[in-house]
Design a protein around this motif. Sequence first.
Motif, mmCIF file in Angstrom:
data_model
loop_
_atom_site.group_PDB
_atom_site.id
_atom_site.type_symbol
_atom_site.label_atom_id
_atom_site.label_comp_id
_atom_site.label_asym_id
_atom_site.label_seq_id
_atom_site.Cartn_x
_atom_site.Cartn_y
_atom_site.Cartn_z
ATOM 1 N N ARG A 23 0.830 -1.208 0.000
ATOM 2 C CA ARG A 23 0.000 0.000 0.000
ATOM 3 C C ARG A 23 0.864 1.257 0.000
ATOM 4 N N TYR A 24 1.908 1.250 0.813
ATOM 5 C CA TYR A 24 2.805 2.407 0.881
ATOM 6 C C TYR A 24 3.463 2.648 -0.476
ATOM 7 N N ALA A 25 3.916 1.573 -1.105
ATOM 8 C CA ALA A 25 4.568 1.697 -2.415
ATOM 9 C C ALA A 25 3.620 2.296 -3.439
ATOM 10 N N SER A 26 2.359 1.872 -3.399
ATOM 11 C CA SER A 26 1.361 2.385 -4.335
ATOM 12 C C SER A 26 1.082 3.860 -4.096
ATOM 13 N N GLU A 27 0.936 4.238 -2.837
ATOM 14 C CA GLU A 27 0.601 5.616 -2.496
ATOM 15 C C GLU A 27 1.734 6.585 -2.768
ATOM 16 N N HIS A 28 2.975 6.101 -2.627
ATOM 17 C CA HIS A 28 4.135 6.980 -2.761
ATOM 18 C C HIS A 28 4.911 6.748 -4.053
ATOM 19 N N LYS A 29 4.346 5.944 -4.958
ATOM 20 C CA LYS A 29 4.959 5.678 -6.263
ATOM 21 C C LYS A 29 6.382 5.131 -6.110
ATOM 22 N N GLU A 30 6.536 4.206 -5.169
ATOM 23 C CA GLU A 30 7.811 3.532 -4.958
ATOM 24 C C GLU A 30 7.740 2.118 -5.508
ATOM 25 N N MET A 31 8.893 1.471 -5.604
ATOM 26 C CA MET A 31 8.951 0.084 -6.071
ATOM 27 C C MET A 31 9.649 -0.757 -5.012
ATOM 28 N N PHE A 32 8.911 -1.711 -4.444
ATOM 29 C CA PHE A 32 9.445 -2.586 -3.410
ATOM 30 C C PHE A 32 9.530 -4.023 -3.918
ATOM 31 N N GLU A 33 10.636 -4.665 -3.633
ATOM 32 C CA GLU A 33 10.763 -6.111 -3.813
ATOM 33 C C GLU A 33 10.740 -6.698 -2.410
ATOM 34 N N ILE A 34 9.689 -7.475 -2.090
ATOM 35 C CA ILE A 34 9.476 -7.947 -0.722
ATOM 36 C C ILE A 34 9.657 -9.458 -0.649
ATOM 37 N N LYS A 35 10.511 -9.914 0.268
ATOM 38 C CA LYS A 35 10.712 -11.348 0.488
ATOM 39 C C LYS A 35 10.404 -11.669 1.951
ATOM 40 N N ILE A 36 9.706 -12.779 2.164
ATOM 41 C CA ILE A 36 9.303 -13.178 3.505
ATOM 42 C C ILE A 36 10.049 -14.446 3.920
ATOM 43 N N PHE A 37 10.577 -14.435 5.123
ATOM 44 C CA PHE A 37 11.268 -15.595 5.698
ATOM 45 C C PHE A 37 10.566 -15.956 7.003
ATOM 46 N N ASP A 38 10.295 -17.258 7.208
ATOM 47 C CA ASP A 38 9.551 -17.645 8.408
ATOM 48 C C ASP A 38 10.441 -17.987 9.593
ATOM 49 N N ASN A 39 11.771 -17.899 9.409
ATOM 50 C CA ASN A 39 12.663 -18.025 10.564
ATOM 51 C C ASN A 39 13.997 -17.363 10.255
ATOM 52 N N ALA A 40 14.678 -16.933 11.311
ATOM 53 C CA ALA A 40 15.904 -16.157 11.153
ATOM 54 C C ALA A 40 17.083 -16.998 10.695
ATOM 55 N N VAL A 41 17.063 -18.290 11.032
ATOM 56 C CA VAL A 41 18.189 -19.162 10.656
ATOM 57 C C VAL A 41 18.318 -19.232 9.137
ATOM 58 N N VAL A 42 17.221 -19.519 8.460
ATOM 59 C CA VAL A 42 17.235 -19.592 6.996
ATOM 60 C C VAL A 42 17.600 -18.241 6.399
ATOM 61 N N PHE A 43 17.047 -17.175 6.971
ATOM 62 C CA PHE A 43 17.329 -15.834 6.469
ATOM 63 C C PHE A 43 18.820 -15.529 6.516
ATOM 64 N N LEU A 44 19.454 -15.815 7.644
ATOM 65 C CA LEU A 44 20.877 -15.505 7.798
ATOM 66 C C LEU A 44 21.755 -16.419 6.949
ATOM 67 N N GLU A 45 21.347 -17.665 6.793
ATOM 68 C CA GLU A 45 22.129 -18.600 5.975
ATOM 69 C C GLU A 45 22.214 -18.136 4.526
ATOM 70 N N LYS A 46 21.136 -17.491 4.057
ATOM 71 C CA LYS A 46 21.078 -17.053 2.663
ATOM 72 C C LYS A 46 21.360 -15.561 2.499
ATOM 73 N N TYR A 47 21.805 -14.912 3.562
ATOM 74 C CA TYR A 47 21.949 -13.461 3.518
ATOM 75 C C TYR A 47 23.078 -13.038 2.590
ATOM 76 N N THR A 48 22.776 -12.066 1.718
ATOM 77 C CA THR A 48 23.766 -11.592 0.749
ATOM 78 C C THR A 48 23.962 -10.079 0.792
ATOM 79 N N ALA A 49 23.460 -9.427 1.831
ATOM 80 C CA ALA A 49 23.647 -7.989 2.029
ATOM 81 C C ALA A 49 23.129 -7.146 0.869
ATOM 82 N N ASP A 50 22.059 -7.609 0.231
ATOM 83 C CA ASP A 50 21.475 -6.810 -0.853
ATOM 84 C C ASP A 50 20.105 -6.245 -0.466
ATOM 85 N N TYR A 51 19.793 -6.261 0.832
ATOM 86 C CA TYR A 51 18.536 -5.683 1.307
ATOM 87 C C TYR A 51 18.756 -4.243 1.760
ATOM 88 N N ASP A 52 17.716 -3.439 1.593
ATOM 89 C CA ASP A 52 17.760 -2.056 2.054
ATOM 90 C C ASP A 52 17.085 -1.898 3.411
#
Length: 237
Positions: A23-52
């Motif tokens: 909704r925020y992206a639509s209202e403010h004319k931004e572009m978001f790429e959103i990824k969801i992780f259901d636990n921190a272990v998997v998130f950190l294992e695959k972390y590549t420092a390309d998130y803002d």
Amino acid sequence: MINIAVVEDEIKHAEKLKEYLTRYASEHKEMFEIKIFDNAVVFLEKYTADYDIIFMDVKMPYMNGITAAHKLRQMDKDVILYFVTSMQQYAINGYEVDAMDYIVKPIGYYEFALKLAKAMDRLEAEGKIADIVVPIETGFKKLKLSDIMYVEVKNHHCIFHAADGDYRQYQALRYVEEKMSDERFVKCNNYCLVNLAHVSDISGMSVTVGNDILEISRPRKKEFVKRFTEYYSGKKI
């Protein structure tokens, strides 16, 4: 494109954050790429420092958000981090890992938008937000204002003439003017918005921008020359 990660084990909360971000992206004319992780272990294992921006839940199985945030900071000291928690007392832990803010569940959209705006302001100050995003065959192209020589309207499309080529977008010039509302840009006629930094010559009723010669309309001539003179003399407009 702003890359955002949501690290949240409860689906309903993860989907609510995604809904608010969309909704925020639509209202403010931004572009978001959103990824969801259901636990921190998997998130950190695959972390590549390309998130803002990262939204990190505090209470999660396998590894809680506080521990995950400490490990995250060992890999990435700059990414913007928000804690998501149902208990406000955990917010104090944010200082240990330089978190920007915390979000207490359940949160309403307008409170969320105010918190997210702080992150967007920081990204803009760091030059990580493209001023203009235009579609191309393979997806989207980010254009910085400094790279745009002029914008013209043809057949209900705005054509962005940049140093590396021309880009077409179905859009009203009014919206483009709002995005490019700084001292560099001024209309030379009703259909062209010119970047004064790329003007090399004004002669009679014409202005040279890059390799192109554009018409200056009579009603806009005085203001255009005034803005050009002030821009190059360093006067504040």
